[in-house]
Write a protein that holds these residues in place. Sequence first.
Motif, mmCIF file in Angstrom:
data_model
loop_
_atom_site.group_PDB
_atom_site.id
_atom_site.type_symbol
_atom_site.label_atom_id
_atom_site.label_comp_id
_atom_site.label_asym_id
_atom_site.label_seq_id
_atom_site.Cartn_x
_atom_site.Cartn_y
_atom_site.Cartn_z
ATOM 1 N N ASN A 66 0.803 -1.246 -0.188
ATOM 2 C CA ASN A 66 0.071 -0.006 0.018
ATOM 3 C C ASN A 66 0.980 1.226 -0.139
ATOM 4 O O ASN A 66 0.491 2.409 -0.799
ATOM 5 N N GLN A 67 1.847 1.223 0.686
ATOM 6 C CA GLN A 67 2.855 2.270 0.787
ATOM 7 C C GLN A 67 3.335 2.520 -0.825
ATOM 8 O O GLN A 67 3.686 3.778 -1.052
ATOM 9 N N LEU A 68 3.959 1.216 -1.380
ATOM 10 C CA LEU A 68 4.417 1.699 -2.640
ATOM 11 C C LEU A 68 3.232 2.114 -3.678
ATOM 12 O O LEU A 68 3.524 3.082 -4.470
ATOM 13 N N LEU A 69 1.991 1.761 -3.207
ATOM 14 C CA LEU A 69 1.006 2.025 -4.169
ATOM 15 C C LEU A 69 0.923 3.751 -4.052
ATOM 16 O O LEU A 69 0.737 4.636 -4.792
ATOM 17 N N GLU A 70 0.808 4.301 -2.755
ATOM 18 C CA GLU A 70 0.771 5.545 -2.524
ATOM 19 C C GLU A 70 1.879 6.500 -2.932
ATOM 20 O O GLU A 70 1.479 7.381 -3.666
ATOM 21 N N GLU A 71 2.829 5.531 -2.997
ATOM 22 C CA GLU A 71 4.174 6.511 -3.369
ATOM 23 C C GLU A 71 3.863 6.942 -5.087
ATOM 24 O O GLU A 71 4.095 7.953 -5.751
ATOM 25 N N LEU A 72 3.536 5.717 -5.788
ATOM 26 C CA LEU A 72 3.539 5.621 -7.108
ATOM 27 C C LEU A 72 2.141 6.822 -7.422
ATOM 28 O O LEU A 72 2.310 7.394 -8.456
ATOM 29 N N LYS A 73 1.035 6.704 -6.660
ATOM 30 C CA LYS A 73 0.258 7.616 -6.861
ATOM 31 C C LYS A 73 0.494 9.120 -6.951
ATOM 32 O O LYS A 73 -0.408 9.883 -7.474
ATOM 33 N N ARG A 74 1.303 9.343 -5.852
ATOM 34 C CA ARG A 74 1.894 10.590 -5.724
ATOM 35 C C ARG A 74 2.146 11.174 -7.055
ATOM 36 O O ARG A 74 2.121 12.357 -7.413
ATOM 37 N N VAL A 75 3.067 10.269 -7.576
ATOM 38 C CA VAL A 75 3.978 10.884 -8.849
ATOM 39 C C VAL A 75 3.003 10.931 -10.167
ATOM 40 O O VAL A 75 2.892 11.906 -10.702
ATOM 41 N N SER A 76 2.158 10.006 -9.744
ATOM 42 C CA SER A 76 1.280 9.914 -11.302
ATOM 43 C C SER A 76 -0.186 10.676 -11.355
ATOM 44 O O SER A 76 -0.640 11.104 -12.274
ATOM 45 N N GLY A 77 -0.532 10.982 -9.915
ATOM 46 C CA GLY A 77 -1.749 11.557 -9.884
ATOM 47 C C GLY A 77 -2.917 10.752 -10.205
ATOM 48 O O GLY A 77 -3.933 11.445 -10.653
ATOM 49 N N GLY A 78 -2.779 9.454 -10.685
ATOM 50 C CA GLY A 78 -3.843 8.696 -10.794
ATOM 51 C C GLY A 78 -4.358 7.675 -10.062
ATOM 52 O O GLY A 78 -4.210 8.075 -8.674
ATOM 53 N N SER A 128 7.750 9.511 -15.542
ATOM 54 C CA SER A 128 8.032 9.796 -14.438
ATOM 55 C C SER A 128 7.854 8.908 -13.153
ATOM 56 O O SER A 128 8.618 8.463 -12.320
ATOM 57 N N VAL A 129 6.525 8.002 -13.729
ATOM 58 C CA VAL A 129 6.274 6.910 -12.617
ATOM 59 C C VAL A 129 7.274 5.847 -12.843
ATOM 60 O O VAL A 129 7.761 5.393 -11.509
ATOM 61 N N ILE A 130 7.574 5.640 -13.988
ATOM 62 C CA ILE A 130 8.676 4.554 -14.269
ATOM 63 C C ILE A 130 10.099 4.787 -13.602
ATOM 64 O O ILE A 130 10.818 4.090 -13.097
ATOM 65 N N LEU A 131 10.387 6.326 -13.915
ATOM 66 C CA LEU A 131 11.591 6.490 -13.257
ATOM 67 C C LEU A 131 11.679 6.441 -11.876
ATOM 68 O O LEU A 131 12.772 6.039 -11.160
ATOM 69 N N LYS A 132 10.505 6.821 -11.151
ATOM 70 C CA LYS A 132 10.404 6.563 -9.756
ATOM 71 C C LYS A 132 10.632 5.286 -9.131
ATOM 72 O O LYS A 132 11.494 4.947 -8.211
ATOM 73 N N LEU A 133 10.183 4.361 -10.132
ATOM 74 C CA LEU A 133 10.424 2.861 -9.856
ATOM 75 C C LEU A 133 11.797 2.446 -9.952
ATOM 76 O O LEU A 133 12.553 1.701 -9.215
ATOM 77 N N VAL A 134 12.497 3.095 -11.069
ATOM 78 C CA VAL A 134 13.827 2.855 -11.067
ATOM 79 C C VAL A 134 14.841 3.244 -10.050
ATOM 80 O O VAL A 134 15.707 2.756 -9.471
ATOM 81 N N GLU A 135 14.325 4.641 -9.357
ATOM 82 C CA GLU A 135 14.839 5.079 -8.358
ATOM 83 C C GLU A 135 14.752 4.371 -7.026
ATOM 84 O O GLU A 135 15.818 3.912 -6.319
ATOM 85 N N MET A 136 13.472 3.615 -6.879
ATOM 86 C CA MET A 136 13.238 2.978 -5.567
ATOM 87 C C MET A 136 13.911 1.822 -5.792
ATOM 88 O O MET A 136 14.351 1.137 -4.501
ATOM 89 N N TYR A 137 13.837 1.192 -6.780
ATOM 90 C CA TYR A 137 14.367 -0.412 -6.960
ATOM 91 C C TYR A 137 15.337 -0.163 -7.958
ATOM 92 O O TYR A 137 15.090 0.046 -9.212
ATOM 93 N N THR A 138 16.867 -0.532 -7.736
ATOM 94 C CA THR A 138 17.526 -0.498 -8.802
ATOM 95 C C THR A 138 17.330 -1.746 -9.770
ATOM 96 O O THR A 138 17.114 -2.976 -9.364
ATOM 97 N N TYR A 139 17.174 -1.578 -10.996
ATOM 98 C CA TYR A 139 16.740 -2.465 -12.111
ATOM 99 C C TYR A 139 15.755 -3.309 -11.824
ATOM 100 O O TYR A 139 15.503 -4.243 -11.710
ATOM 101 N N PRO A 140 14.601 -2.597 -11.832
ATOM 102 C CA PRO A 140 13.246 -3.172 -12.105
ATOM 103 C C PRO A 140 13.052 -3.834 -13.492
ATOM 104 O O PRO A 140 13.727 -3.448 -14.076
#
Lengths: 413, 139, 176
Positions: free
Chosen positions: C4-16, C45-57
């Motif tokens: 849920n934290q991950l989802l919130e984090e991504l929603k914050r970037v995407s606004g979706g 930027s959502v995908i970039l956020k994922l790359v930031e949070m986890y190296t090499y998704p």
Amino acid sequence: MSEEYRELGVSIPIGPFHPALKEPIGFRIWVEGEKIVKADIRFGHNYRGIELIGARRNWIQILYLAERICGICSWSHQFPLAQAIESLMDVRPPDRANYIRVVVGELERIHSHMLWLGVLGHEIGFDTLLHLTWGVREKVMDALELISGNRVNYAMATIGGVRRDITEAKRDILLRKLDDLLKGVETLRDIVLTHKLVLLRTEGVGRYDRELALRLCLQGPMARMCGIRKDVRQDEGVAAYGDLGFRAIVARDVVGKDGCDAYSATAVRVAETIQSINLVRDALMEMPPGPISAFPKPIVALTRASKAEGEAIGRYEAPRGEVIHYVRAAKSDKPKRWKVRAPSLINVYSTKWVFPGHQIADAVVIAAQPDPCIACTERALIVDLDRGERRVVDHAYLTELSRRKSKEVMGDV
Amino acid sequence: MGLQRFIKRSPWVFHLNTGGCNACDIEILAALTPRYDAERFGVKLVGSPRHADILVVSGPMTRKDVEKAKRIYEQMPSPKAVVAVGVCTMGGSVFHDSPFVTAPISDHIPVDVYIPGCPPRPEAILHGILEALEKLEVE
Amino acid sequence: MDLNQLLEELKRVSGGEGFVQDQEMSKTSRRRRVWVTADRRNFRSVILKLVEMYTYPQLSFIVAQDLGDRLQLIYSFEVNSGKPLEAVEVSVKVDIPKDDPRIATITDMFPGAEVYEREAQEMIGVDVVGLPDKRRLLIPEDFPEGVFPLRLDEKGIPPELWKKKSPHPLEGDGNE
């Protein structure tokens, strides 16, 4: 002919048809003398529009369509699709079904890896290896036939479980067969990993690096040969793999270093074969009693699935890497969208980055390295644009080149 | 010895996958390896259609492959026989309604022997090849 | 990280919008999925956020589909790969209007995405801006231009291309 072809000089298309086995696919490589300078891959000779016709089948029918995406990994496509549909319906299969799923999946992995090993042997002109591995492989086919009644398309997975049980009597026969098989595979391992010819023709050939593998998102043994310990069976614990405590093998566990080359790929696959035999044995021994499916009949599953709505993803580690299926449902007996990603798509495509710098004689080894559902090349057309001359050479020529190189390198030692 | 009439000749086989799922193809290869051993009948897989007596076709013939398959058939020297392996070659099997599939393959190249099954067992494939051999013999 | 934290984090970037799927598969393992929608302008930027949070998704695939009134691409990534029983599949859904089907490429971040983008391009007719190789990938060259097999509207497969009947019909095999 485009300008590009002219600039780069001689180009050699390999494929799309090849005699021994597997799908048609086209490689085109540009060469300078013996050195490959560029490569391109042409898909589509095998395109049957499966995702398209899948939207015209109901939930039970597409399981059998999924099975026929690939005959070698028929379980590996049927199972993730069944998982995706289970995820849509939020159904958990019974434990016994999970264990039977491990047994079938691992037997398939053994036969697929054995097949690849034989093909590698054929490509480097080591036909004894081809016949040895295929001799051993028949034991696995017998085991699969014993469980499912068919040698290749087993039709074992269904929504909510599996279709056939493994009885006591069958289990005992299987356990005996596995001992036999293990002996055969161990002999093969000792031959393959130490044989001079295999070493000379695979070490340093088709070399990736860890960084490239991660950036390209390579799958399965291609990632594990680069030391990336990733495997859906381990990461997600599909079926009973989590209960069995499965851990993936990377090249350094087998040969001490991550070579990222064809030799490491061979080592990983051979070690996985032995691991799979042990997994099948563990699963057979620890299999709990109980029902084999969450639904009494497929029609019940179909009715329940027809009420499902939403999206789901099912994943499984096929012998070649991660197979992933996406389905979208809207309260209908048919999927709205069904998307399949097979690991070979990216693994084969990645060879484009690896061909340059190698000799033509190594091309067949690089093409075979990802186990791409393509192994031998069949017919090649050499176009020498400078002289405006087209020369048709057959598969025999390329294999001959490869074999000549084998003879040469063996002559040195 | 009834088998002697087969052993007189050594038919060379070219294998063509026209978009099948590989199941037939691995069974064809299995027919050539030690357990089933097609080589005892002199059957040998060759790398070029120009050397082949028998064309073994599998798969539902995808659109992209039609022209290439015809060319391969024409390159074979006469007398030649065509063996179609698997139900895909007869009507497309599960792919029958796909717009990218042009089964049956007899629309494109003449077929002498059909081997039904999905996939047929290696024994059946051997039997089919020997049937085709009889056709060559008559010619 | 919690789903849920991950989802919130991504929603914050995407606004979706987004939701989490967490289902039991066996005694020990769970099926974890995070779905999040993003806009055509900020999905990178959502995908970039994922790359930031986890190296090499790890890019699993790109689903291209026709939703009737719009097209949709789903970029699906596996994060936490290599950690036993912890993998999460994160899917970023991007809607594309049918009258302007353009989208930016992600091949600069994931060179392996080339093959999926080429597939999406020919299957539903999106125009991937910045894709280095725009040739057809799977569809035969003689297939009519401008026909996209997975489109459900008039740009999809015309009825005459569908094979009407099996060549060896069974009784009642009407094939819709």
